[in-house]
Design a protein around this motif. Structure first.
Motif, PDB file in Angstrom:
ATOM      1  N   THR A   7      34.857  42.484  44.417  1.00 58.78           N
ATOM      2  CA  THR A   7      34.375  41.982  43.321  1.00 58.78           C
ATOM      3  C   THR A   7      35.173  41.980  42.031  1.00 58.78           C
ATOM      4  O   THR A   7      35.848  42.999  41.902  1.00 58.78           O
ATOM      5  N   LEU A   8      35.213  40.928  41.277  1.00 59.92           N
ATOM      6  CA  LEU A   8      35.814  40.848  40.112  1.00 59.92           C
ATOM      7  C   LEU A   8      35.083  40.864  38.729  1.00 59.92           C
ATOM      8  O   LEU A   8      33.955  40.512  38.855  1.00 59.92           O
ATOM      9  N   LEU A   9      35.894  41.510  37.847  1.00 54.09           N
ATOM     10  CA  LEU A   9      35.153  41.495  36.682  1.00 54.09           C
ATOM     11  C   LEU A   9      35.770  40.382  35.648  1.00 54.09           C
ATOM     12  O   LEU A   9      36.818  40.056  35.712  1.00 54.09           O
ATOM     13  N   GLY A  10      34.678  39.817  34.695  1.00 51.89           N
ATOM     14  CA  GLY A  10      35.247  38.670  33.800  1.00 51.89           C
ATOM     15  C   GLY A  10      34.423  39.009  32.686  1.00 51.89           C
ATOM     16  O   GLY A  10      33.620  39.659  32.606  1.00 51.89           O
ATOM     17  N   ARG A  11      35.002  38.228  31.706  1.00 53.40           N
ATOM     18  CA  ARG A  11      34.318  38.259  30.110  1.00 53.40           C
ATOM     19  C   ARG A  11      34.248  36.634  29.634  1.00 53.40           C
ATOM     20  O   ARG A  11      35.258  35.925  30.039  1.00 53.40           O
ATOM     21  N   PRO A  52      42.444  40.894  41.309  1.00 55.31           N
ATOM     22  CA  PRO A  52      42.822  42.078  42.113  1.00 55.31           C
ATOM     23  C   PRO A  52      44.047  42.450  41.687  1.00 55.31           C
ATOM     24  O   PRO A  52      45.158  41.764  41.673  1.00 55.31           O
ATOM     25  N   GLY A  53      44.109  43.750  41.463  1.00 50.84           N
ATOM     26  CA  GLY A  53      45.557  44.262  40.992  1.00 50.84           C
ATOM     27  C   GLY A  53      45.772  44.446  39.424  1.00 50.84           C
ATOM     28  O   GLY A  53      46.694  44.947  39.005  1.00 50.84           O
ATOM     29  N   ALA A  54      44.834  43.847  39.040  1.00 52.67           N
ATOM     30  CA  ALA A  54      45.054  43.885  37.329  1.00 52.67           C
ATOM     31  C   ALA A  54      44.772  45.130  36.827  1.00 52.67           C
ATOM     32  O   ALA A  54      44.355  45.963  37.225  1.00 52.67           O
ATOM     33  N   TYR A  55      45.474  45.387  35.690  1.00 50.55           N
ATOM     34  CA  TYR A  55      45.419  46.700  35.032  1.00 50.55           C
ATOM     35  C   TYR A  55      44.081  47.157  34.501  1.00 50.55           C
ATOM     36  O   TYR A  55      44.015  48.539  34.625  1.00 50.55           O
ATOM     37  N   LEU A  56      43.154  46.208  34.467  1.00 51.50           N
ATOM     38  CA  LEU A  56      41.770  46.661  34.406  1.00 51.50           C
ATOM     39  C   LEU A  56      41.229  47.585  35.525  1.00 51.50           C
ATOM     40  O   LEU A  56      40.353  48.575  35.294  1.00 51.50           O
TER      41      LEU A  56
END
Length: 183
Positions: free
Chosen positions: A154-158, A177-181
């Protein structure tokens, strides 16, 4: 093969209705300054890979978000890479205003320049409310995730509407996936 533009149709929630985020997720999703600058500060090298840049018809929902009656917009889809690793998939919708084209709008024909490097230089830039969304493992965006050889999750976006000298445009950013977030 991914078809562009990738649909970002999901339930977008106003920031005030999102409460189940980690501190890291909150810090990245609600970054009020340039996401490009923040990504650059966390990496040795930063680059932009343009996936698609084409004129498309605006949906009625997009017209409402942008508060415009224009029917088409330049859709730009890019990957933001840190140290050659894809961190963010970004999509912008820049209404296709003939007057702006004639005045050589710096937001059109950007090539591999990051949008954030251009818009955050203008003191008149106004960001409207940030909305947050989750992209589950069956969302069409996951096809791009698979092509990038990243794990499905599951990914988060804005997304935000920006206004620059009465010109409104929509920017959506999804953390891969793997982003600093996610750290």
């Amino acid at each position: 093969m991914t078809t562009f533009p990738i649909s970002l149709s999901v339930d977008w929630s106003p920031a005030s209705q999102v409460s189940d985020l980690s501190n890291s997720e909150h810090d990245w999703l609600f970054e009020s300054h340039s996401l490009t600058a923040k990504l650059k500060s966390h990496s040795q090298s930063f680059s932009v890979k343009v996936l698609s840049e084409q004129v498309f018809d605006l949906s009625i929902q997009q017209q409402k978000l942008l508060n415009c009656t224009l029917t088409s917009a330049l859709n730009r889809e890019v990957l933001l890479l840190c140290d050659d690793k894809p961190m963010v998939y970004a999509q912008s919708w820049l209404p296709d205003n003939l007057l702006l084209k004639q005045s050589k709008n710096p937001l059109h024909n950007m090539g591999e320049r990051p949008l954030g490097d251009v818009i955050f230089q203008d003191p008149e830039l106004v960001r409207k409310n940030i909305e947050i969304a989750r992209f589950n493992s069956i969302h069409p965006l996951q096809q791009l995730v698979s092509q990038l050889n990243l794990p499905k999750q599951t990914l988060l976006g804005r997304r935000s509407v920006f206004s620059l000298q009465s010109y409104n445009f929509l920017v959506c950013e999804v953390f891969l996936p793997g982003a600093y977030l996610y750290s």
